[in-house]
Scaffold this motif. Structure first.
Motif, PDB file in Angstrom:
ATOM      1  N   ARG A 144       1.753   7.327   5.474  1.00  0.00           N
ATOM      2  CA  ARG A 144       0.150   7.479   5.409  1.00  0.00           C
ATOM      3  C   ARG A 144      -0.086   6.538   4.893  1.00  0.00           C
ATOM      4  O   ARG A 144      -1.583   6.219   5.266  1.00  0.00           O
ATOM      5  CB  ARG A 144      -0.229   9.258   6.390  1.00  0.00           C
ATOM      6  N   GLU A 145      -0.230   7.042   3.802  1.00  0.00           N
ATOM      7  CA  GLU A 145      -0.436   6.393   2.877  1.00  0.00           C
ATOM      8  C   GLU A 145      -0.687   4.903   3.052  1.00  0.00           C
ATOM      9  O   GLU A 145      -2.268   4.317   2.241  1.00  0.00           O
ATOM     10  CB  GLU A 145      -0.523   6.891   1.233  1.00  0.00           C
ATOM     11  N   ALA A 146       0.142   4.520   2.746  1.00  0.00           N
ATOM     12  CA  ALA A 146       0.511   2.756   3.231  1.00  0.00           C
ATOM     13  C   ALA A 146      -0.621   2.700   3.541  1.00  0.00           C
ATOM     14  O   ALA A 146      -1.314   1.269   4.024  1.00  0.00           O
ATOM     15  CB  ALA A 146       1.786   2.282   3.303  1.00  0.00           C
ATOM     16  N   ARG A 147      -0.463   3.040   5.429  1.00  0.00           N
ATOM     17  CA  ARG A 147      -1.521   2.688   6.512  1.00  0.00           C
ATOM     18  C   ARG A 147      -2.754   2.924   6.030  1.00  0.00           C
ATOM     19  O   ARG A 147      -3.984   1.974   6.511  1.00  0.00           O
ATOM     20  CB  ARG A 147      -1.255   3.454   7.326  1.00  0.00           C
ATOM     21  N   ASP A 148      -3.257   3.934   5.010  1.00  0.00           N
ATOM     22  CA  ASP A 148      -5.137   3.846   4.742  1.00  0.00           C
ATOM     23  C   ASP A 148      -5.139   3.003   4.281  1.00  0.00           C
ATOM     24  O   ASP A 148      -6.680   2.128   3.753  1.00  0.00           O
ATOM     25  CB  ASP A 148      -4.725   5.320   4.111  1.00  0.00           C
ATOM     26  N   LEU A 149      -4.052   2.271   3.289  1.00  0.00           N
ATOM     27  CA  LEU A 149      -4.687   1.237   2.236  1.00  0.00           C
ATOM     28  C   LEU A 149      -4.185   0.172   2.640  1.00  0.00           C
ATOM     29  O   LEU A 149      -5.549  -0.698   2.396  1.00  0.00           O
ATOM     30  CB  LEU A 149      -3.176   1.574   0.115  1.00  0.00           C
ATOM     31  N   ALA A 150      -3.784  -0.155   3.790  1.00  0.00           N
ATOM     32  CA  ALA A 150      -3.979  -1.010   4.115  1.00  0.00           C
ATOM     33  C   ALA A 150      -5.057  -1.482   4.689  1.00  0.00           C
ATOM     34  O   ALA A 150      -5.583  -2.581   4.817  1.00  0.00           O
ATOM     35  CB  ALA A 150      -2.573  -1.626   5.751  1.00  0.00           C
ATOM     36  N   MET A 175       8.891  -0.601   6.006  1.00  0.00           N
ATOM     37  CA  MET A 175       7.953   0.545   6.311  1.00  0.00           C
ATOM     38  C   MET A 175       8.221   0.481   8.070  1.00  0.00           C
ATOM     39  O   MET A 175       8.218   2.027   8.397  1.00  0.00           O
ATOM     40  CB  MET A 175       6.517   0.074   6.094  1.00  0.00           C
ATOM     41  N   ASP A 176       8.755  -0.789   8.936  1.00  0.00           N
ATOM     42  CA  ASP A 176       9.150  -0.210  10.140  1.00  0.00           C
ATOM     43  C   ASP A 176      10.589   0.342  10.479  1.00  0.00           C
ATOM     44  O   ASP A 176      11.251   1.257  11.580  1.00  0.00           O
ATOM     45  CB  ASP A 176       9.148  -1.843  10.731  1.00  0.00           C
ATOM     46  N   THR A 177      11.372   0.359   9.417  1.00  0.00           N
ATOM     47  CA  THR A 177      13.049   1.083   8.925  1.00  0.00           C
ATOM     48  C   THR A 177      13.144   2.526   9.439  1.00  0.00           C
ATOM     49  O   THR A 177      13.360   3.138   9.602  1.00  0.00           O
ATOM     50  CB  THR A 177      13.700   0.653   8.611  1.00  0.00           C
ATOM     51  N   ALA A 178      11.957   3.579   8.577  1.00  0.00           N
ATOM     52  CA  ALA A 178      11.059   4.190   8.828  1.00  0.00           C
ATOM     53  C   ALA A 178      11.476   5.117  10.107  1.00  0.00           C
ATOM     54  O   ALA A 178      11.231   6.355   9.923  1.00  0.00           O
ATOM     55  CB  ALA A 178      10.578   4.810   7.775  1.00  0.00           C
ATOM     56  N   GLY A 179      10.463   4.563  11.082  1.00  0.00           N
ATOM     57  CA  GLY A 179      10.374   4.998  12.195  1.00  0.00           C
ATOM     58  C   GLY A 179       9.169   5.421  12.400  1.00  0.00           C
ATOM     59  O   GLY A 179       8.322   5.494  11.541  1.00  0.00           O
ATOM     60  N   PRO A 180       8.415   6.591  13.332  1.00  0.00           N
ATOM     61  CA  PRO A 180       7.355   6.677  13.610  1.00  0.00           C
ATOM     62  C   PRO A 180       7.455   7.581  12.452  1.00  0.00           C
ATOM     63  O   PRO A 180       7.589   8.524  11.865  1.00  0.00           O
ATOM     64  CB  PRO A 180       7.130   7.301  15.072  1.00  0.00           C
ATOM     65  N   VAL A 181       5.601   7.511  11.755  1.00  0.00           N
ATOM     66  CA  VAL A 181       4.963   9.012  11.424  1.00  0.00           C
ATOM     67  C   VAL A 181       4.759  10.495  12.062  1.00  0.00           C
ATOM     68  O   VAL A 181       3.747   9.954  13.015  1.00  0.00           O
ATOM     69  CB  VAL A 181       3.451   8.827  10.888  1.00  0.00           C
ATOM     70  N   LEU A 202       1.589  -4.540   6.948  1.00  0.00           N
ATOM     71  CA  LEU A 202       2.300  -3.930   6.084  1.00  0.00           C
ATOM     72  C   LEU A 202       4.006  -4.799   5.989  1.00  0.00           C
ATOM     73  O   LEU A 202       4.387  -5.037   4.993  1.00  0.00           O
ATOM     74  CB  LEU A 202       2.839  -2.367   6.600  1.00  0.00           C
ATOM     75  N   GLY A 203       3.916  -5.455   7.084  1.00  0.00           N
ATOM     76  CA  GLY A 203       5.037  -6.398   7.024  1.00  0.00           C
ATOM     77  C   GLY A 203       4.275  -7.636   5.957  1.00  0.00           C
ATOM     78  O   GLY A 203       5.339  -7.853   5.698  1.00  0.00           O
ATOM     79  N   GLU A 204       3.311  -8.057   6.054  1.00  0.00           N
ATOM     80  CA  GLU A 204       3.585  -9.092   5.177  1.00  0.00           C
ATOM     81  C   GLU A 204       3.872  -8.364   3.699  1.00  0.00           C
ATOM     82  O   GLU A 204       4.482  -9.212   3.039  1.00  0.00           O
ATOM     83  CB  GLU A 204       1.631  -9.480   4.862  1.00  0.00           C
ATOM     84  N   ILE A 205       3.373  -7.250   2.921  1.00  0.00           N
ATOM     85  CA  ILE A 205       3.647  -6.937   1.894  1.00  0.00           C
ATOM     86  C   ILE A 205       5.074  -6.672   1.392  1.00  0.00           C
ATOM     87  O   ILE A 205       5.598  -6.445   0.331  1.00  0.00           O
ATOM     88  CB  ILE A 205       2.458  -5.870   0.981  1.00  0.00           C
ATOM     89  N   LEU A 236      -0.639  -0.643  -4.737  1.00  0.00           N
ATOM     90  CA  LEU A 236      -0.607   0.934  -4.736  1.00  0.00           C
ATOM     91  C   LEU A 236       0.152   0.838  -3.009  1.00  0.00           C
ATOM     92  O   LEU A 236       0.792   1.863  -3.083  1.00  0.00           O
ATOM     93  CB  LEU A 236      -2.090   1.179  -3.978  1.00  0.00           C
ATOM     94  N   ILE A 237       0.158   0.267  -2.328  1.00  0.00           N
ATOM     95  CA  ILE A 237       0.709  -0.059  -1.604  1.00  0.00           C
ATOM     96  C   ILE A 237       2.100   0.060  -1.052  1.00  0.00           C
ATOM     97  O   ILE A 237       3.426   0.516  -0.965  1.00  0.00           O
ATOM     98  CB  ILE A 237       0.792  -1.464  -0.512  1.00  0.00           C
ATOM     99  N   VAL A 238       2.838  -1.233  -2.282  1.00  0.00           N
ATOM    100  CA  VAL A 238       4.209  -1.241  -3.227  1.00  0.00           C
ATOM    101  C   VAL A 238       4.280  -0.066  -3.593  1.00  0.00           C
ATOM    102  O   VAL A 238       5.873   0.822  -3.223  1.00  0.00           O
ATOM    103  CB  VAL A 238       3.955  -1.918  -3.603  1.00  0.00           C
ATOM    104  N   ALA A 239       3.647   1.138  -4.338  1.00  0.00           N
ATOM    105  CA  ALA A 239       3.956   1.996  -5.144  1.00  0.00           C
ATOM    106  C   ALA A 239       4.318   3.140  -3.818  1.00  0.00           C
ATOM    107  O   ALA A 239       5.023   3.819  -3.853  1.00  0.00           O
ATOM    108  CB  ALA A 239       3.016   2.654  -5.950  1.00  0.00           C
ATOM    109  N   ALA A 240       3.151   3.388  -3.151  1.00  0.00           N
ATOM    110  CA  ALA A 240       3.353   4.410  -1.827  1.00  0.00           C
ATOM    111  C   ALA A 240       4.773   3.697  -0.827  1.00  0.00           C
ATOM    112  O   ALA A 240       5.742   5.350  -1.383  1.00  0.00           O
ATOM    113  CB  ALA A 240       2.633   4.216  -0.922  1.00  0.00           C
ATOM    114  N   ASP A 241       5.534   3.222  -1.162  1.00  0.00           N
ATOM    115  CA  ASP A 241       6.136   2.645  -0.515  1.00  0.00           C
ATOM    116  C   ASP A 241       7.791   2.868  -0.985  1.00  0.00           C
ATOM    117  O   ASP A 241       8.816   4.168  -0.252  1.00  0.00           O
ATOM    118  CB  ASP A 241       6.891   1.229   0.278  1.00  0.00           C
ATOM    119  N   ARG A 242       7.300   3.212  -2.579  1.00  0.00           N
ATOM    120  CA  ARG A 242       8.320   2.667  -3.196  1.00  0.00           C
ATOM    121  C   ARG A 242       9.078   4.657  -3.723  1.00  0.00           C
ATOM    122  O   ARG A 242      10.026   5.717  -3.289  1.00  0.00           O
ATOM    123  CB  ARG A 242       8.058   2.779  -4.388  1.00  0.00           C
ATOM    124  N   ARG A 243       7.768   5.376  -3.678  1.00  0.00           N
ATOM    125  CA  ARG A 243       7.724   7.192  -3.047  1.00  0.00           C
ATOM    126  C   ARG A 243       8.662   7.437  -1.979  1.00  0.00           C
ATOM    127  O   ARG A 243       9.295   8.807  -2.640  1.00  0.00           O
ATOM    128  CB  ARG A 243       6.370   7.943  -2.928  1.00  0.00           C
TER     129      ARG A 243
END
Length: 231
Positions: free
Chosen positions: A68-74, A189-195, A181-184, A48-55
């Motif tokens: 935000r979804e990825a962080r909640d999932l993490a 995600m780090d390249t996208a900047g702050p949320v 998140l870095g592991e998965i 689900l984390i990977v799917a959120a990142d793809r979206r």
């Protein structure tokens, strides 16, 4: 009649040992099933984390929401891993109890008597507090008391080792979430900047809404499975 016989006839040590081993094996099998369930939840959460990142990658306007979804999932994944670690540790403790119990009965066969083991009492005291094992561990403690392996109800007399229970109530530090998140995602995600706190996104398409609803339903299902293990 059975009660009168119990007053005059000593329990069969072999029968006592078989009963204890039966209860221990039952608990070990349950722990194996629970560990498998948690591992499945862990893998689904990663997906689900990977799917959120793809979206977020497909649609830059929806990237903040995906982050935000990825962080909640993490955070869910961190709690899942704590549960997994607690179950694995519990299985190791229970295997140790089984070995010590068999050793105690072996000594009894040789020396004709059995000594109460503080080590077994401590391990059983920890395991009896676990929701996954509470019922059968109480039954096991009674059998061990009958056999003389432990002296009294361990749950009421020995202090609980809180560290051994891997408490789930700890707050997941942001650094720990970033690490997961870095592991998965390998740092993507780090390249996208702050949320941002108030992202502006276009209305999602029906297909995207259906995908999000499916993921929410899957997360609810996984949370329920984890709660069932903890309660």
């Amino acid at each position: 009649m059975e009660n009168l016989r119990a007053l005059f006839v000593k329990p069969d040590p072999n029968a006592q040992m078989r009963k204890c081993n039966q209860l221990i094996r039952s608990n070990l099998r349950k722990l194996d099933r629970d560990i498998t369930t948690v591992k499945q939840v862990e893998q689904k959460t990663k997906n689900l984390i990977v799917a959120a990142d793809r979206r977020g990658t497909r649609d830059a306007t929806r990237r903040p929401q995906a982050q935000r979804e990825a962080r909640d999932l993490a955070r869910e994944l961190i709690r899942t891993r704590r549960t997994s670690a607690r179950l694995v540790t519990s299985k190791a403790q229970l295997s140790s109890v089984q070995m010590q119990v068999n050793e105690a009965f072996a000594v009894r066969k040789i020396e004709g008597s059995i000594k109460a083991s503080v080590g077994i009492m401590r391990d059983v005291n920890t395991l009896i507090r676990l929701p996954e094992l509470a019922g059968t561990m109480r039954e096991l403690s009674l059998e061990l008391m009958k056999a003389g392996v432990i002296e009294e109800m361990v749950g009421e007399n020995l202090p609980l080792d809180e560290d051994a229970l891997f408490e789930d109530g700890e707050m997941e530090a942001e650094g720990e979430v970033d690490k997961v998140l870095g592991e998965i995602l390998k740092g993507k995600m780090d390249t996208a900047g702050p949320v941002p706190s108030t992202p502006v996104a276009p209305e999602p398409t029906p297909a995207e809404l259906e995908e999000e609803e499916d993921q929410e339903a899957m997360m609810d299902q996984m949370r329920n499975r984890l709660e069932a293990l903890r309660s």
